[in-house]
Design an enzyme around this catalytic site. Structure first.
Site, PDB file in Angstrom:
ATOM      1  N   GLY A   1       0.839  -1.214   0.000  1.00 23.90           N
ATOM      2  CA  GLY A   1       0.000   0.000   0.000  1.00 23.90           C
ATOM      3  C   GLY A   1       0.859   1.244   0.000  1.00 23.90           C
ATOM      4  N   ASN A   2       0.256   2.378   0.318  1.00 25.62           N
ATOM      5  CA  ASN A   2       1.038   3.613   0.452  1.00 25.62           C
ATOM      6  C   ASN A   2       0.398   4.494   1.517  1.00 25.62           C
ATOM      7  OD1 ASN A   2      -0.914   5.487  -0.915  1.00 25.62           O
ATOM      8  ND2 ASN A   2      -0.529   4.069  -2.617  1.00 25.62           N
ATOM      9  N   PHE A   3       1.032   5.613   1.802  1.00 28.74           N
ATOM     10  CA  PHE A   3       0.604   6.438   2.945  1.00 28.74           C
ATOM     11  C   PHE A   3      -0.506   7.433   2.622  1.00 28.74           C
ATOM     12  CE2 PHE A   3       3.305   4.724   5.943  1.00 28.74           C
ATOM     13  CZ  PHE A   3       4.626   4.633   5.500  1.00 28.74           C
TER      14      PHE A   3
ATOM     15  N   ALA B   1      -3.941   7.682  -4.931  1.00 25.55           N
ATOM     16  CA  ALA B   1      -2.542   7.252  -5.091  1.00 25.55           C
ATOM     17  C   ALA B   1      -2.600   5.766  -5.458  1.00 25.55           C
ATOM     18  CB  ALA B   1      -1.783   7.468  -3.799  1.00 25.55           C
TER      19      ALA B   1
END
Ligand code: CTP
Length: 404
Positions: free
Chosen positions: A209-211, A277
């Site tokens: 995943g990402n932030f 994102a």
């Protein structure tokens, strides 16, 4: 004619029609606006600076510096809700078309981040000259609004086209613009927004995943809904709650699911803002069982995800406005402009990771809006304010398309 609370910079340039500007200022103020007047040196041959300062109840500026003091053109360009150049001479028009900056008026114009309205005034032959035609086309393509000239008696004594619009018509034009923008200019429009991260499964308990918090995209969805649009928000995994009456949330997990959800909605959308994102890659194989700890290293082979923005860009029709985001760390403007072209978007919202308080997880953001008309760098502001600016720019792009 309502301009309540609007802050207007009126730029007066050297044309005989300048004699009408004290009346224009008076009418703007009567309609509720606050007005600051700037002039080119040539304008002062046609209208008294004292009259303009008196009716506007503000000091008048005509030079980038007055003796030891610097007149902050950037501050003025940012203070205003609208810049009105009236009358706009052929000379100032030509400078605007080519980015010249030898007067305070041109400096404020180049610094303005608000909509700019131009009321040209010149003799008919000048107005019809091919170079003036080209300059009008150019400044229109930069996103400026042209207030039509009137037909009538000209300074030369001839009758024809080229008279500045009457003060009441200019005030009406502005009031009409703001009422459309301020009210619900997107009523009846459908919008698609993506927000948040995507999670790409590795096995039943792990993912890549990402932030991304989803805050920026959710703020855009709400700002579009505030302006009357009916919004479908395709939202990646996030703890954010969205309660807006006009926002319908479609929760997704992976880039593939986001792609499918967007593809089924886009054909009906007038506007699409892709703020998510999205993971560029996903694990090629998703393990059915939890992967057990084994050696010192573990290889996970990744496969490329489809690019949602590029795919919507490839099927977009002329009436649709497509907006993407770009998060860049080097050659920011250049890379973001490259994305605009490569993905056939109408606007790219550029985030720079270099700016303090901007980007993932923060409540503030510092963005630059990039379209084919140019770019507009905005100050650090809350994500809600940034979202409102993005939506206002979308409204402007749609408005400009109709009036060209
Ligand atoms: N985007 C998308 N689908 C993807 C990847 C990105 O729709 N599979 C969208 C994002 O939502 C954003 C824009 O494309 O609006 C830019 O994404 P970004 O990751 O910054 O650019 P990339 O094209 O992925 O290029 P790079 O990561 O190399 O900068």
């Amino acid at each position: 004619m309502d301009l309540s609370g609007k802050k207007i910079v009126l730029a007066v340039t050297g044309s005989i029609a300048a004699y009408k500007t004290p009346e224009l200022v008076r009418q703007m103020i009567k309609a509720g606006a606050e007005v600051k007047v700037i002039t080119t040196p040539a304008a002062e041959k046609f209208v008294s600076p004292l009259s303009l300062a008196t009716v506007s109840k503000n000091p008048l500026y005509s030079n980038v510096s007055d003796g030891a003091a610097w007149n902050n053109h950037v501050e003025m360009g940012r203070w205003a809700d609208a810049m009105v150049i009236a009358p706009c001479s052929a000379n100032t028009l030509a400078k605007m078309a080519n980015g010249l900056c030898d007067t305070l008026v041109n400096a404020v114009y180049l610094s303005a981040i608000c909509p700019v309205f131009v009321a040209p005034a010149m003799d008919e032959d000048m107005w019809l000259h091919q170079s003036t035609r080209n300059n009008i086309q150019k400044i229109r393509s930069y996103g400026n609004h042209i207030i039509p000239v009137a037909h009538g008696e000209l300074a030369s004594g001839l009758i024809g086209e080229g008279r500045m619009a009457e003060p009441a018509d200019i005030v009406n034009y502005l009031a009409d613009f703001f009422s459309k923008q301020g009210a619900r200019p997107l009523k009846g429009k459908k919008a698609l927004v993506t927000a948040g991260p995507t999670y790409e499964r590795i096995d039943p308990v792990r993912f890549i995943g990402n932030f991304s918090s989803g805050k920026m995209g959710v703020a855009v969805a709400e700002a579009l809904a505030d302006k009357g649009a009916e919004v479908t928000l395709v939202l990646g995994p996030t703890s954010l709650q969205v309660f807006h009456a006009n926002v319908n949330v479609v929760a997704v997990e992976s880039a593939e699911q986001m792609y499918e959800a967007c593809s089924s909605v886009f054909a009906q959308a007038d506007i699409a803002v892709l703020a998510a994102a999205v993971a560029d890659y996903r694990p090629e194989q998703v393990a059915d069982e939890k992967i057990k700890k084994q050696g010192d290293t573990l290889d996970i082979r990744l496969a490329k995800n489809r690019d949602i923005l590029a795919s919507l860009g490839s099927v977009k029709n002329a009436g649709q406005t497509l907006v993407g985001f770009a998060l860049e760390t080097t050659n920011e403007l250049e890379n973001a402009k490259g994305k605009l072209e490569a993905k056939n978007a109408d606007m790219i919202v550029l985030n720079s990771l270099k700016d303090e308080g901007a980007g993932f997880g923060h409540d503030t953001n510092k963005i630059t809006l990039i379209s084919r008309n140019g770019h507009r760098a905005l100050p650090l502001q809350s994500k809600q304010e940034a979202a409102a600016a993005i939506v206002n720019y979308i409204v402007e792009l749609q408005h400009a398309e109709k009036t060209v």
